[in-house]
Design an enzyme around this catalytic site. Structure first.
Site, mmCIF file in Angstrom:
data_model
loop_
_atom_site.group_PDB
_atom_site.id
_atom_site.type_symbol
_atom_site.label_atom_id
_atom_site.label_comp_id
_atom_site.label_asym_id
_atom_site.label_seq_id
_atom_site.Cartn_x
_atom_site.Cartn_y
_atom_site.Cartn_z
ATOM 1 N N HIS A 1 32.262 -2.096 0.236
ATOM 2 C CA HIS A 1 32.865 -2.716 -0.947
ATOM 3 C C HIS A 1 33.969 -3.639 -0.460
ATOM 4 O O HIS A 1 34.789 -3.245 0.364
ATOM 5 C CB HIS A 1 33.423 -1.650 -1.887
ATOM 6 C CG HIS A 1 33.690 -2.181 -3.258
ATOM 7 N ND1 HIS A 1 34.699 -3.074 -3.512
ATOM 8 C CD2 HIS A 1 33.059 -1.964 -4.441
ATOM 9 C CE1 HIS A 1 34.680 -3.381 -4.802
ATOM 10 N NE2 HIS A 1 33.701 -2.725 -5.389
ATOM 11 N N ARG B 1 28.082 -8.689 -2.908
ATOM 12 C CA ARG B 1 29.056 -7.963 -2.093
ATOM 13 C C ARG B 1 28.962 -8.186 -0.595
ATOM 14 O O ARG B 1 29.971 -8.198 0.098
ATOM 15 C CB ARG B 1 28.827 -6.478 -2.318
ATOM 16 C CG ARG B 1 29.765 -5.973 -3.305
ATOM 17 C CD ARG B 1 29.549 -4.548 -3.568
ATOM 18 N NE ARG B 1 29.927 -4.385 -4.958
ATOM 19 C CZ ARG B 1 29.796 -3.286 -5.616
ATOM 20 N NH1 ARG B 1 29.274 -2.233 -5.036
ATOM 21 N NH2 ARG B 1 30.194 -3.203 -6.860
ATOM 22 N N GLU C 1 30.128 -8.522 -12.897
ATOM 23 C CA GLU C 1 30.450 -8.209 -11.502
ATOM 24 C C GLU C 1 29.635 -9.118 -10.595
ATOM 25 O O GLU C 1 28.739 -9.837 -11.057
ATOM 26 C CB GLU C 1 30.169 -6.729 -11.203
ATOM 27 C CG GLU C 1 31.166 -5.797 -11.878
ATOM 28 C CD GLU C 1 30.897 -4.321 -11.641
ATOM 29 O OE1 GLU C 1 29.994 -3.980 -10.858
ATOM 30 O OE2 GLU C 1 31.591 -3.507 -12.270
ATOM 31 N N HIS D 1 30.926 2.058 1.221
ATOM 32 C CA HIS D 1 30.909 2.365 -0.212
ATOM 33 C C HIS D 1 29.608 2.998 -0.687
ATOM 34 O O HIS D 1 29.622 3.932 -1.478
ATOM 35 C CB HIS D 1 31.160 1.059 -0.960
ATOM 36 C CG HIS D 1 31.229 1.184 -2.446
ATOM 37 N ND1 HIS D 1 32.193 1.941 -3.077
ATOM 38 C CD2 HIS D 1 30.460 0.637 -3.432
ATOM 39 C CE1 HIS D 1 32.010 1.859 -4.391
ATOM 40 N NE2 HIS D 1 30.962 1.091 -4.634
ATOM 41 N N ARG E 1 22.584 -3.678 -2.575
ATOM 42 C CA ARG E 1 22.570 -3.251 -3.984
ATOM 43 C C ARG E 1 23.380 -4.201 -4.864
ATOM 44 O O ARG E 1 24.502 -4.583 -4.536
ATOM 45 C CB ARG E 1 23.173 -1.854 -4.098
ATOM 46 C CG ARG E 1 23.322 -1.349 -5.513
ATOM 47 C CD ARG E 1 23.895 0.042 -5.533
ATOM 48 N NE ARG E 1 25.250 0.052 -5.052
ATOM 49 C CZ ARG E 1 26.329 0.187 -5.810
ATOM 50 N NH1 ARG E 1 26.195 0.330 -7.128
ATOM 51 N NH2 ARG E 1 27.540 0.198 -5.304
HETATM 52 P P1 FAD Z 1 27.016 12.322 -6.557
HETATM 53 O O1 FAD Z 1 27.597 11.922 -7.846
HETATM 54 O O2 FAD Z 1 27.765 11.924 -5.348
HETATM 55 O O3 FAD Z 1 26.857 13.916 -6.535
HETATM 56 C C1 FAD Z 1 26.544 14.585 -5.340
HETATM 57 C C2 FAD Z 1 26.443 16.082 -5.606
HETATM 58 O O4 FAD Z 1 25.751 16.710 -4.538
HETATM 59 C C3 FAD Z 1 27.780 16.808 -5.720
HETATM 60 O O5 FAD Z 1 27.707 17.726 -6.776
HETATM 61 C C4 FAD Z 1 27.893 17.573 -4.397
HETATM 62 O O6 FAD Z 1 28.646 18.765 -4.480
HETATM 63 C C5 FAD Z 1 26.422 17.886 -4.134
HETATM 64 N N1 FAD Z 1 26.123 18.129 -2.726
HETATM 65 C C6 FAD Z 1 26.040 17.228 -1.715
HETATM 66 N N2 FAD Z 1 25.697 17.845 -0.565
HETATM 67 C C7 FAD Z 1 25.576 19.157 -0.846
HETATM 68 C C8 FAD Z 1 25.270 20.314 -0.074
HETATM 69 N N3 FAD Z 1 25.016 20.256 1.244
HETATM 70 N N4 FAD Z 1 25.248 21.506 -0.694
HETATM 71 C C9 FAD Z 1 25.521 21.607 -2.016
HETATM 72 N N5 FAD Z 1 25.797 20.553 -2.800
HETATM 73 C C10 FAD Z 1 25.834 19.348 -2.222
HETATM 74 N N6 FAD Z 1 27.938 2.831 -9.065
HETATM 75 C C11 FAD Z 1 27.726 2.115 -10.198
HETATM 76 O O7 FAD Z 1 26.576 1.956 -10.620
HETATM 77 N N7 FAD Z 1 28.770 1.594 -10.890
HETATM 78 C C12 FAD Z 1 30.066 1.738 -10.483
HETATM 79 O O8 FAD Z 1 30.982 1.269 -11.135
HETATM 80 C C13 FAD Z 1 30.313 2.452 -9.283
HETATM 81 N N8 FAD Z 1 31.575 2.600 -8.826
HETATM 82 C C14 FAD Z 1 31.792 3.391 -7.718
HETATM 83 C C15 FAD Z 1 33.100 3.621 -7.308
HETATM 84 C C16 FAD Z 1 33.355 4.473 -6.253
HETATM 85 C C17 FAD Z 1 34.773 4.717 -5.811
HETATM 86 C C18 FAD Z 1 32.266 5.104 -5.582
HETATM 87 C C19 FAD Z 1 32.528 6.041 -4.446
HETATM 88 C C20 FAD Z 1 30.966 4.859 -5.976
HETATM 89 C C21 FAD Z 1 30.709 4.003 -7.038
HETATM 90 N N9 FAD Z 1 29.412 3.747 -7.476
HETATM 91 C C22 FAD Z 1 29.197 3.016 -8.608
HETATM 92 C C23 FAD Z 1 28.267 4.428 -6.860
HETATM 93 C C24 FAD Z 1 27.879 5.645 -7.724
HETATM 94 O O9 FAD Z 1 29.048 6.259 -8.211
HETATM 95 C C25 FAD Z 1 27.077 6.662 -6.942
HETATM 96 O O10 FAD Z 1 26.041 6.040 -6.253
HETATM 97 C C26 FAD Z 1 26.466 7.706 -7.879
HETATM 98 O O11 FAD Z 1 27.472 8.238 -8.705
HETATM 99 C C27 FAD Z 1 25.806 8.803 -7.071
HETATM 100 O O12 FAD Z 1 25.421 9.812 -7.951
HETATM 101 P P2 FAD Z 1 24.545 11.023 -7.410
HETATM 102 O O13 FAD Z 1 24.234 11.853 -8.594
HETATM 103 O O14 FAD Z 1 23.455 10.527 -6.590
HETATM 104 O O15 FAD Z 1 25.522 11.812 -6.405
HETATM 105 C C1 SIN Z 2 33.033 -1.438 -8.645
HETATM 106 O O1 SIN Z 2 33.489 -1.029 -9.700
HETATM 107 O O2 SIN Z 2 33.380 -2.458 -8.071
HETATM 108 C C2 SIN Z 2 31.963 -0.632 -8.027
HETATM 109 C C3 SIN Z 2 30.711 -0.930 -8.696
HETATM 110 C C4 SIN Z 2 29.574 -0.409 -7.896
HETATM 111 O O3 SIN Z 2 29.754 0.134 -6.815
HETATM 112 O O4 SIN Z 2 28.452 -0.564 -8.379
#
Ligand code: FAD
Ligand code: SIN
Length: 537
Positions: free
Chosen positions: A242, A289, A114, A350, A385
């Site tokens: 993104h 990015r 990537e 993103h 990032r």
């Molecule tokens: P999340 O997975 O977002 O979980 C948040 C949790 O908090 C949920 O359970 C929610 O219900 C809870 N929550 C939030 N606020 C409250 C509240 N007030 N009360 C109760 N519960 C609450 N990263 C990569 O490294 N590689 C990738 O390929 C990649 N692709 C991506 C593609 C997309 C479309 C997106 C949107 C993001 C991508 N990212 C990627 C980024 C990555 O997915 C996220 O940064 C990561 O998954 C965040 O994980 P987390 O555990 O911090 O939060």
């Molecule tokens: C993507 O798959 O392009 C997202 C990867 C990322 O957000 O790290």
């Protein structure tokens, strides 16, 4: 309600912590709170994969260097080293929970590329890596009967007490967290959940913009709660757009076209069919990015088009189908055959590189409160990032928060604290709850907020736009606070309030940064001035 460990969020960060704690302390209770269902998280939507040094040709040094280059001078080098070096062990761990990453014909992990990566180092599960990781984590969780999920439960605020010393010393450890106030959507009650250890893993804040890849739950709640509690928040000006979200007007969130498609050879073209990236950066379509998103923004402005195209027509379609079946299916569902037609794409908010300031053990500036995952600012990403570093970061710091908790318990700080403090909190039930009567005011203000942020605080910024955004946010803030005081609490109103706070933090940090750096591009201030520091609010 009382528990031994309280985890807010069920994405990769929260679940990583919970599994480890549950295993280490089978006689203690863990509560995981989620806003909606356990699997509705940013994590579930991750496509491209998780970065990690895996191949013999790769090295920690190269991954560290790529991360530092993307971060544009603002990464914390110690943290980068920690994440890169501990990452592969965390990946092996999730594999041991049953997560499956794609392999090549020789049975070796197939490593994708990537933007900003100098080597192939992205482990992936087709184009639905996050869904696979979330599945594996939730399956592993089921092994522990000391974990309780409370779904459809909205955390409104953290319960804190400011000790006298805070006023005198402004010391970071003079605020203590005792748990959270929640709005239980199942019974419409405000409840207190007390715990000696609280972990915020609340994810991102993409919903502050009109166009975003983030699901509805991504409203920056954790960051806003910590800011209200006078905890430290850092680097909020660095919002990653993104470059390639599917252009589908009126559809929210936007469907992502993973960067891995460009890693496999996809080429960006403007509306005249010109492959424009070579004009902007020698790494062309695989530049970091921020550069690609700005180049697209510029092409769109120059040509007046609302999108550019991602051209995959020259790619091997058998391989494409194997690696990107979800994207292929989505495109077909809206009448685009990627073998014959180009995919219309435009940038979308993103990822938040800033967040709750944490140290190398995931500790926040508030005592007994950890933060990990996207809501935290560990220092890994700096001003931008590197792709696929966030799932890795979430696992590394979920683990580190666990290790620090163990250490704390071993020093005897856990139970004593637990008993001492339970009657300190005020009663919030006085507020009561119900469906918001003033829903039209809330939805209208949310639209205004997203419009302001998209128009004035997007990919390209300047001082006048930031100033305008701040003035308009100020009005929205005043109106929303008045509404908050006069109507019943609802998740929608709380989310609006949190998003306004996050918007304010993004603009304020942007105003403080008198230079262009990484994701913060301000046409009034040139890049690479001498100002290189994290902005802490
Ligand atoms: P999340 O997975 O977002 O979980 C948040 C949790 O908090 C949920 O359970 C929610 O219900 C809870 N929550 C939030 N606020 C409250 C509240 N007030 N009360 C109760 N519960 C609450 N990263 C990569 O490294 N590689 C990738 O390929 C990649 N692709 C991506 C593609 C997309 C479309 C997106 C949107 C993001 C991508 N990212 C990627 C980024 C990555 O997915 C996220 O940064 C990561 O998954 C965040 O994980 P987390 O555990 O911090 O939060
Ligand atoms: C993507 O798959 O392009 C997202 C990867 C990322 O957000 O790290």
């Amino acid at each position: 309600m009382q528990t031994d460990f309280l985890v807010i969020g069920s994405g990769v960060a929260g679940l990583t912590y919970a599994i480890k704690i549950a295993k280490a302390y089978p006689d203690k209770n863990i509560i995981i709170i989620t806003k909606t269902t356990a699997d509705e998280t940013n994590t579930k939507y991750a496509q491209g994969g998780v970065a990690g040094v895996w191949d013999a040709n790769d090295s920690f040094e190269k991954h560290i260097e790529d991360t530092l280059i993307a971060g544009d001078g603002l990464c914390n080098e110690k943290i980068v080293e920690i994440v890169v070096k501990e990452g592969p062990e965390r990946i092996r761990e999730i594999i041991s929970y049953g997560a499956e990453f794609d392999k090549d014909e020789a049975g070796e992990y197939s490593l994708g590329r990537e933007g900003g990566h100098s080597e192939n180092r992205i482990l992936h599960h087709k184009d639905v890596t996050g869904r696979e990781m979330e599945r594996a984590l939730l399956k592993e969780i089921k092994k522990f009967n000391n974990i309780e999920f409370i779904n459809y439960c909205f955390v409104v605020d953290i319960i804190t007490q400011h000790h006298l010393g805070y006023l005198v010393t402004k010391s970071t450890t003079d605020i203590t967290c005792y748990g959270v106030y929640v709005l239980n959507i199942n019974n419409n009650q405000i409840e207190k959940i007390l715990s000696p250890v609280t972990v915020l893993a609340t994810g991102g804040c993409g919903q502050v913009y009109r166009t975003t890849t983030n699901p509805r739950i991504a409203t920056g709640d954790g960051v806003a709660m910590v800011y209200r509690a006078k905890g430290r928040v850092e680097n909020m000006e660095f919002i990653q757009f993104h470059p390639t979200a599917l252009y589908e007007p009126g559809v929210s969130p936007s469907f992502l076209i993973t960067e891995a498609v460009r890693g496999d050879g996809g080429i960006l073209r403007n509306k005249d069919g010109e492959a424009f990236m070579e004009k902007y950066d020698e790494r062309r379509d695989l530049a970091p990015r921020d550069i690609v998103a700005r180049a697209i923004d510029n092409e769109m402005k120059k040509t007046g088009a609302e999108h550019v195209y991602l051209d995959c027509r020259h790619m091997n379609m058998e391989n494409f189908l194997q690696h990107f079946p979800n994207i292929h299916e989505k495109c077909l569902s809206i009448g685009i055959d990627v073998a014959k037609q180009m995919i219309p794409v435009s940038p979308a908010a993103h990822y938040s590189c800033g967040g709750i300031k944490t140290d190398e053990c995931a500790r926040t500036s508030i005592y007994n409160l950890y933060a990990c995952g996207e809501c935290a600012c560990t220092g890994l990403h700096g001003a931008n990032r590197l792709a696929s570093n966030s799932l890795l970061e979430a696992m590394v710091f979920g683990h580190r928060a666990f290790l620090d908790t163990v250490e704390k318990i071993n020093h005897g700080n856990h139970d004593a604290f637990h008993k001492e403090k339970t009657d300190l909190v005020p009663d919030w039930n006085a507020l009561g709850t119900s469906e918001p009567k003033e829903m039209i005011l809330i939805t209208q203000s949310l639209k205004e907020l997203q419009q302001i942020m998209s128009d004035y605080v997007g990919i390209v910024r300047n001082d006048v736009r930031l100033d305008r955004a701040m003035k308009r946010l100020d009005l929205l803030f005043t109106e929303t606070e008045a509404l908050y005081k006069s109507t019943k609490v609802s998740p929608q109103l709380c989310e609006l309030r949190n998003l306004i706070t996050v918007g304010y933090l993004i603009v304020k940090s942007g105003e403080f940064r008198k230079e262009s750096r990484g994701l913060h591009y301000n046409t009034d201030h040139p890049a690479k001035s001498r100002i290189v520091q994290n902005i802490i609010l």
